[in-house]
Design a protein around this motif. Structure first.
Motif, PDB file in Angstrom:
ATOM      1  N   LYS A   1       0.847  -1.191   0.000  1.00  0.00           N
ATOM      2  CA  LYS A   1       0.000   0.000   0.000  1.00  0.00           C
ATOM      3  C   LYS A   1       0.882   1.241   0.000  1.00  0.00           C
ATOM      4  CE  LYS A   1      -3.260   2.627   2.776  1.00  0.00           C
ATOM      5  NZ  LYS A   1      -3.968   2.739   4.069  1.00  0.00           N
ATOM      6  N   VAL A   2       0.668   2.090  -1.026  1.00  0.00           N
ATOM      7  CA  VAL A   2       1.468   3.317  -1.140  1.00  0.00           C
ATOM      8  C   VAL A   2       0.602   4.562  -1.182  1.00  0.00           C
ATOM      9  CG1 VAL A   2       3.387   2.163  -2.283  1.00  0.00           C
ATOM     10  CG2 VAL A   2       1.526   3.108  -3.662  1.00  0.00           C
ATOM     11  N   GLY A   3      -0.729   4.436  -1.213  1.00  0.00           N
ATOM     12  CA  GLY A   3      -1.581   5.623  -1.252  1.00  0.00           C
ATOM     13  C   GLY A   3      -3.047   5.255  -1.305  1.00  0.00           C
ATOM     14  N   LYS A   4      -3.865   6.315  -1.578  1.00  0.00           N
ATOM     15  CA  LYS A   4      -5.312   6.136  -1.635  1.00  0.00           C
ATOM     16  C   LYS A   4      -5.896   6.925  -2.785  1.00  0.00           C
ATOM     17  CE  LYS A   4      -6.149   5.474   3.327  1.00  0.00           C
ATOM     18  NZ  LYS A   4      -6.893   5.968   4.509  1.00  0.00           N
ATOM     19  N   VAL A   5      -7.105   6.514  -3.200  1.00  0.00           N
ATOM     20  CA  VAL A   5      -7.873   7.261  -4.189  1.00  0.00           C
ATOM     21  C   VAL A   5      -8.511   8.442  -3.472  1.00  0.00           C
ATOM     22  CG1 VAL A   5      -9.813   7.192  -5.801  1.00  0.00           C
ATOM     23  CG2 VAL A   5      -8.296   5.223  -5.600  1.00  0.00           C
ATOM     24  N   THR A   6      -8.341   9.621  -4.017  1.00  0.00           N
ATOM     25  CA  THR A   6      -8.845  10.829  -3.358  1.00  0.00           C
ATOM     26  C   THR A   6     -10.082  11.400  -4.022  1.00  0.00           C
ATOM     27  OG1 THR A   6      -7.355  12.202  -4.675  1.00  0.00           O
ATOM     28  CG2 THR A   6      -6.571  11.439  -2.505  1.00  0.00           C
ATOM     29  N   ASN A   7     -10.261  11.179  -5.327  1.00  0.00           N
ATOM     30  CA  ASN A   7     -11.399  11.806  -5.998  1.00  0.00           C
ATOM     31  C   ASN A   7     -11.696  11.061  -7.302  1.00  0.00           C
ATOM     32  OD1 ASN A   7     -13.447  13.669  -6.479  1.00  0.00           O
ATOM     33  ND2 ASN A   7     -12.098  14.986  -7.686  1.00  0.00           N
ATOM     34  N   ILE A   8     -12.971  11.003  -7.625  1.00  0.00           N
ATOM     35  CA  ILE A   8     -13.432  10.426  -8.895  1.00  0.00           C
ATOM     36  C   ILE A   8     -14.442  11.381  -9.487  1.00  0.00           C
ATOM     37  CG2 ILE A   8     -14.591   8.486 -10.018  1.00  0.00           C
ATOM     38  CD1 ILE A   8     -13.659   6.712  -7.727  1.00  0.00           C
ATOM     39  N   GLU A   9     -14.193  11.843 -10.711  1.00  0.00           N
ATOM     40  CA  GLU A   9     -15.096  12.800 -11.356  1.00  0.00           C
ATOM     41  C   GLU A   9     -15.161  12.507 -12.848  1.00  0.00           C
ATOM     42  OE1 GLU A   9     -13.551  16.670 -10.781  1.00  0.00           O
ATOM     43  OE2 GLU A   9     -11.615  16.240 -11.722  1.00  0.00           O
ATOM     44  N   PHE A  10     -16.233  13.019 -13.485  1.00  0.00           N
ATOM     45  CA  PHE A  10     -16.417  12.848 -14.920  1.00  0.00           C
ATOM     46  C   PHE A  10     -15.530  13.808 -15.685  1.00  0.00           C
ATOM     47  CE2 PHE A  10     -20.422  10.926 -13.536  1.00  0.00           C
ATOM     48  CZ  PHE A  10     -20.444   9.787 -14.322  1.00  0.00           C
ATOM     49  N   ASN A  11     -15.055  13.353 -16.821  1.00  0.00           N
ATOM     50  CA  ASN A  11     -14.284  14.199 -17.721  1.00  0.00           C
ATOM     51  C   ASN A  11     -15.260  15.024 -18.545  1.00  0.00           C
ATOM     52  OD1 ASN A  11     -12.480  15.377 -19.457  1.00  0.00           O
ATOM     53  ND2 ASN A  11     -11.375  13.473 -19.933  1.00  0.00           N
ATOM     54  N   ARG A  12     -15.130  16.312 -18.498  1.00  0.00           N
ATOM     55  CA  ARG A  12     -16.061  17.212 -19.179  1.00  0.00           C
ATOM     56  C   ARG A  12     -15.518  17.705 -20.513  1.00  0.00           C
ATOM     57  NH1 ARG A  12     -19.959  18.262 -15.540  1.00  0.00           N
ATOM     58  NH2 ARG A  12     -19.443  17.973 -13.333  1.00  0.00           N
ATOM     59  N   ALA A  13     -14.405  17.212 -20.929  1.00  0.00           N
ATOM     60  CA  ALA A  13     -13.835  17.643 -22.208  1.00  0.00           C
ATOM     61  C   ALA A  13     -14.630  17.044 -23.363  1.00  0.00           C
ATOM     62  CB  ALA A  13     -12.370  17.218 -22.293  1.00  0.00           C
TER      63      ALA A  13
END
Length: 321
Positions: A60-72
Motif C-alpha cells: 500500500k502506497v496511497g489512496k484514491v482521493t477523488n473520482i469525477e467525470f471528464n467534461r472535455a
C-alpha cells in the motif's frame, strides 16, 4: 486579549481542523510534504471508490482521493480518478495504473505497474490506465455468445414444438396410440416365439451335441484319409497307369492294323467267311449225326457186316437244297 479576538482565533482553529480532518478522511495529509498527486482516466472504473487503496507490487502506497467525470469534448462519459502516493517511490511516466479486484466479494483497488525507464513521473501527471479482467468479467464475456446461441436455440425449439403441436392433432394422437398398442402386441408375440424357440433348442440340445460329436469324428477321419492320400505316391501310380494305357493303345493299334491272330481274325474277311462256313458245316454234321446215327456208327453183337446206307428220297431232296 479581548473576547472577540479569542472567539476569532478559536473559530480559525476549528475551521483549520475541519479542513485538515476532511482531507485526512479523503486520504490527503496536508502536513505531509512528500505526498504526490496523480490522475488516470478510465472509461469504466469497475466498482472503484474514493479511499480505495493504491498499491505497488502488493504494498500500500496511497489512496484514491477523488473520482469525477471528464467534461472535455469527445471524452464525455469517461472518468478521471485522482489518487495520492504517500511513499517516496519513483517510477516513470510509462507506468500503468490498473484497476483490479483482490477478491470476488471485495471492492476494486488501484495497482501501479511501475516502469523505471524514461522520464520520471512527478506530482500532477496523468498516467495510463487499464482495467484488469476479473474472473466474473471473463466468464461473462465468454457466456455472452453462448447466451445468444441459447436464445436462438430456444426460439427454434419453440417454433418446432408449435409445429409438432399442429401436426399432433386428435386423429394423429389416436393413430399413434393404436400404433403403440400394435407394437406392444407384436413384441408380446415375438416374446412368445422366442420362448418357443428356446424350448425347441433345449429339447434338441442333446441331438445337436451328438451331431457335433459325429461331425468331429468325421472330420478326424477325413484328416486321416487326407494324410494317407498325402503319403501315397500318386505320381508313381499315375505314371504306371499311363504306361499301361500306352501298352493297351499299342495292342489295339496292332489289332486294328491286322497284326497277330486276333488282328487277322478281326480284319481278314475271308477268314471270317471260312470260319462261318465251317461252323455251318459242323452244325449240319452234328444235326445229321443226331438224326441219322446209323449213317455214321454201326454196332453188331454177332459180327454182321454193316449194310450200306441208302438215303431216302426226302434226304436226297434235303441234301440237294
Amino acid at each position: 486579549m479581548s473576547r472577540e479576538l479569542k472567539t476569532g482565533i478559536i473559530a480559525i482553529v476549528i475551521i483549520a481542523l475541519f479542513i485538515w480532518g476532511y482531507n485526512f478522511l479523503k486520504g490527503q495529509n496536508l502536513f505531509d510534504t512528500s505526498s504526490r498527486n496523480f490522475k488516470v482516466e478510465y472509461s469504466n472504473i469497475a466498482g472503484l471508490t474514493e479511499s480505495s487503496l493504491v498499491t505497488i507490487n502488493g504494498l500500500k502506497v496511497g489512496k484514491v482521493t477523488n473520482i469525477e467525470f471528464n467534461r472535455a469534448e469527445g471524452k464525455r462519459g469517461h472518468l478521471i480518478v485522482s489518487f495520492v502516493i504517500e511513499k517516496d517511490i519513483q517510477f516513470s511516466k510509462k507506468s500503468v495504473v490498473k484497476i483490479y479486484s483482490p477478491s470476488p466479494l471485495g471492492g476494486s483497488n488501484l495497482a501501479i505497474i511501475p516502469e523505471y525507464e524514461g522520464e520520471e513521473a512527478i506530482s500532477g501527471d496523468v498516467l495510463k490506465g487499464e482495467v484488469e479482467t476479473s474472473l466474473f468479467t471473463s466468464i461473462g464475456e465468454r457466456l455472452d455468445p453462448i447466451q445468444t446461441k441459447l436464445e436462438d436455440i430456444m426460439v427454434s425449439a419453440d417454433s418446432l414444438f408449435n409445429n409438432v403441436n399442429n401436426i399432433l392433432d386428435t386423429n394423429t394422437q389416436n393413430s399413434l396410440k393404436n400404433s403403440v398398442q400394435s407394437l406392444e402386441f407384436t413384441l408380446a408375440e415375438v416374446k412368445k416365439t422366442m420362448l418357443s424357440i428356446n424350448g425347441i433348442l433345449d429339447t434338441s440340445s442333446s441331438d445337436l451335441k451328438e451331431s457335433i460329436k459325429n461331425t468331429k469324428v468325421i472330420t478326424e477321419n477325413f484328416a486321416k484319409v487326407s494324410d494317407t492320400l498325402a503319403n501315397v505316391n500318386i505320381g508313381g501310380i499315375i505314371s504306371k497307369t499311363e504306361m499301361t494305357l500306352d501298352k493297351a493303345n499299342s495292342i489295339l493299334e496292332g489289332v486294328k492294323s491286322g497284326e497277330g491272330t486276333l488282328g487277322k481274325l478281326i480284319t481278314d474277311e475271308e477268314l471270317y467267311n471260312n470260319m462261318s462256313s465251317a461252323t455251318k458245316e459242323l452244325e449240319y454234321l452234328l444235326r445229321e449225326m443226331k438224326l441219322h446215327p446209323k449213317r455214321f456208327v454201326h454196332f453188331s453183337l454177332f459180327g454182321k457186316k454193316a449194310k450200306p446206307y441208302t438215303p431216302s428220297s426226302e434226304e436226297l431232296e434235303e441234301a440237294n437244297k
